[in-house]
Design a protein around this motif. Structure first.
Motif, short mmCIF file in Angstrom:
data_model
loop_
_atom_site.label_atom_id
_atom_site.label_comp_id
_atom_site.label_asym_id
_atom_site.label_seq_id
_atom_site.Cartn_x
_atom_site.Cartn_y
_atom_site.Cartn_z
N ALA A 43 1.01 -0.90 -0.03
CA ALA A 43 -0.08 0.05 -0.04
C ALA A 43 0.89 1.28 0.24
O ALA A 43 1.24 1.75 1.07
N TRP A 44 1.31 1.66 -1.14
CA TRP A 44 2.23 2.76 -1.35
C TRP A 44 1.60 3.96 -2.13
O TRP A 44 0.88 3.64 -3.17
N ASP A 45 2.00 5.26 -1.58
CA ASP A 45 1.38 6.25 -2.50
C ASP A 45 2.16 6.96 -3.46
O ASP A 45 1.70 7.73 -4.28
N GLY A 46 3.39 6.20 -3.63
CA GLY A 46 4.24 6.49 -4.64
C GLY A 46 5.24 7.62 -4.19
O GLY A 46 6.42 7.75 -5.00
N VAL A 47 5.21 8.22 -2.95
CA VAL A 47 6.27 9.16 -2.73
C VAL A 47 6.74 8.81 -1.07
O VAL A 47 7.70 9.35 -0.91
N SER A 48 5.68 8.16 -0.47
CA SER A 48 6.32 8.03 0.96
C SER A 48 7.41 6.85 1.05
O SER A 48 7.40 6.22 0.09
N SER A 49 8.05 7.31 2.09
CA SER A 49 9.35 6.35 2.46
C SER A 49 8.75 4.94 2.87
O SER A 49 9.56 4.09 2.87
N THR A 50 7.79 4.83 3.54
CA THR A 50 7.02 3.40 4.01
C THR A 50 6.21 2.81 3.07
O THR A 50 5.44 3.66 2.40
N MET A 51 6.45 1.70 2.96
CA MET A 51 5.51 0.94 1.90
C MET A 51 4.98 -0.35 2.70
O MET A 51 5.66 -1.62 2.86
N PRO A 52 3.83 -0.26 3.23
CA PRO A 52 3.33 -1.37 4.00
C PRO A 52 2.95 -2.51 3.38
O PRO A 52 2.16 -2.49 2.39
N PHE A 53 3.18 -3.80 3.78
CA PHE A 53 3.10 -5.14 3.05
C PHE A 53 1.60 -5.09 2.94
O PHE A 53 0.96 -5.40 4.44
N VAL A 54 0.75 -5.68 2.04
CA VAL A 54 -0.63 -5.89 2.26
C VAL A 54 -1.03 -7.14 1.44
O VAL A 54 -2.27 -7.52 1.22
N GLY A 55 -0.03 -7.84 1.24
CA GLY A 55 -0.22 -9.27 0.41
C GLY A 55 -1.11 -9.03 -0.96
O GLY A 55 -0.76 -8.07 -1.70
N GLY A 56 -2.22 -9.86 -1.06
CA GLY A 56 -2.97 -9.64 -2.40
C GLY A 56 -4.00 -8.65 -2.03
O GLY A 56 -5.24 -8.82 -2.97
N SER A 57 -4.22 -7.93 -1.07
CA SER A 57 -5.44 -6.96 -1.02
C SER A 57 -5.67 -6.17 -2.27
O SER A 57 -6.84 -5.80 -2.50
N ASN A 58 -4.83 -5.68 -2.80
CA ASN A 58 -4.69 -4.70 -4.18
C ASN A 58 -5.45 -5.48 -5.10
O ASN A 58 -6.26 -4.79 -5.76
N TYR A 59 -5.15 -6.86 -5.34
CA TYR A 59 -5.74 -7.43 -6.21
C TYR A 59 -7.47 -7.77 -6.01
O TYR A 59 -8.27 -7.75 -6.75
N VAL A 60 -7.46 -8.05 -4.90
CA VAL A 60 -8.97 -7.90 -4.33
C VAL A 60 -9.75 -6.72 -4.50
O VAL A 60 -10.83 -6.74 -4.93
N GLU A 61 -9.03 -5.68 -4.05
CA GLU A 61 -9.70 -4.17 -4.80
C GLU A 61 -9.81 -4.29 -6.02
O GLU A 61 -11.13 -3.73 -6.41
N VAL A 62 -9.00 -4.76 -6.73
CA VAL A 62 -9.13 -4.55 -8.22
C VAL A 62 -10.49 -5.34 -8.81
O VAL A 62 -11.19 -5.02 -9.49
N MET A 63 -10.63 -6.48 -8.15
CA MET A 63 -11.69 -7.46 -8.72
C MET A 63 -13.06 -6.93 -8.43
O MET A 63 -14.14 -7.10 -8.63
N GLN A 64 -12.93 -5.80 -7.11
CA GLN A 64 -14.20 -5.36 -6.76
C GLN A 64 -14.53 -4.02 -7.16
O GLN A 64 -15.52 -3.47 -6.80
N ASP A 65 -13.76 -3.60 -8.08
CA ASP A 65 -13.90 -2.15 -8.35
C ASP A 65 -14.57 -2.04 -9.80
O ASP A 65 -14.18 -2.30 -10.73
N SER A 66 -15.79 -1.72 -9.58
CA SER A 66 -16.83 -1.80 -10.63
C SER A 66 -16.26 -0.78 -11.84
O SER A 66 -16.55 -0.83 -12.76
N LYS A 67 -15.67 0.42 -11.02
CA LYS A 67 -15.52 1.58 -12.15
C LYS A 67 -14.21 1.25 -12.94
O LYS A 67 -14.24 1.52 -14.10
#
Length: 294
Positions: A43-67
């Protein structure tokens, strides 16, 4: 001993000539691609020095993103329309300029010229034409189709995007078709003409089947450019009106760089890549099975 020396010499030549290319390809394509996949698990915003590990959460979000899936579906419709029209128009142009018409070299250069203009500039040029020239035609002729600017209508804006894309790429694909038409076996074509085959029969039963290798290349390029469209989309419609022409690439860019959700944006980009790869591989496989020899 001599065979071993020859083997080492061939190996040295291969490393000398292909090594730099492989090195550059790995550095510019492979490593950034793999690093992009790696970022999809954070879960990274592209500029922050910290990058929390979220596993496959981003892919779950992609599958549920109707837009996101709405933009993908719109992109698929756009790709279908542009692939059919680009290749149809390009083949027609190539067929015309290889039949001995006067000034064929001029027409070849003229048709290819739009491809030399950048997509962003092309989008702004056609934006002016749709907003001013088309509406002026509507005022003078009374045609309802031109009574208002296409870019302000949700359905017409999509077709405006298709028209500009076809205008940009048809000339480029025409060059590939010209190369294919010039390589057709003249003796076979002359024999068909002597046997009484008319122009339509020669085109439908001989030219088109023999042109399958060219169609494989042009359809592959059309698919690739259709799925990656961004510059024309941004320059012509900017995703409007009311977000009705936001293609998948624009949606991914906004997600990563406008809303600063880089990890989810990378996951969307990777899913889009998988979709485009599956379609293009299927297209090439089917095309190869349709190839014939003269």
């Amino acid at each position: 001993m001599i065979a071993e020396k020859n083997h080492m010499r061939r190996l040295g030549n291969q490393v000398f000539f292909t090594g730099p290319t492989v090195l550059v390809f790995t550095a510019v394509i492979v490593i950034p691609f793999l690093y992009g996949i790696y970022l999809t698990f954070f879960a990274w915003d592209g500029v922050s020095s910290t990058m929390p590990f979220v596993g496959g959460s981003n892919y779950v979000e992609v599958m549920q993103d109707s837009k996101f899936w709405s933009s993908v579906w719109l992109t698929v419709k756009y790709v279908l329309a542009t692939v059919i029209l680009i290749n149809g128009v390009a083949f027609l142009l190539a067929y015309l300029v290889t039949n001995g018409i006067k000034g064929e070299n001029f027409f070849r250069a003229a048709y290819f010229t739009p491809n030399l203009i950048g997509g962003l500039v092309l989008g702004f040029i056609w934006q002016f034409m749709f907003n001013n020239l088309f509406t002026a035609i509507g005022e003078h002729t009374g045609l309802g189709l031109f009574s208002k600017t296409w870019l302000g209508d949700e359905k017409l804006a999509f077709w405006a995007l298709v028209i500009v894309t076809v205008w940009q790429y048809a000339g480029y694909m025409m060059v590939i078709f010209i190369a294919g038409l010039m390589s057709l076996p003249r003796d076979v074509m002359e024999a068909a003409k002597i046997d009484g085959a008319n122009g339509w029969k020669r085109l439908s039963r001989m030219v088109l089947p023999l042109m399958v290798p060219s169609f494989i290349v042009t359809i592959f390029l059309s698919l690739q450019r259709g799925f990656m469209v961004y510059d024309v989309n941004y320059g012509l419609t900017g995703g409007g009106p009311f977000g009705s022409t936001v293609m998948a690439s624009m949606f991914v860019y906004d997600k990563a760089f406008i809303r600063f959700d880089y990890g989810a944006g990378q996951a969307q980009a990777f899913v889009l890549f998988l979709l485009a790869a599956m379609i293009t591989i299927t297209q090439v496989y089917i095309g190869k099975r349709m190839e014939v020899e003269a």
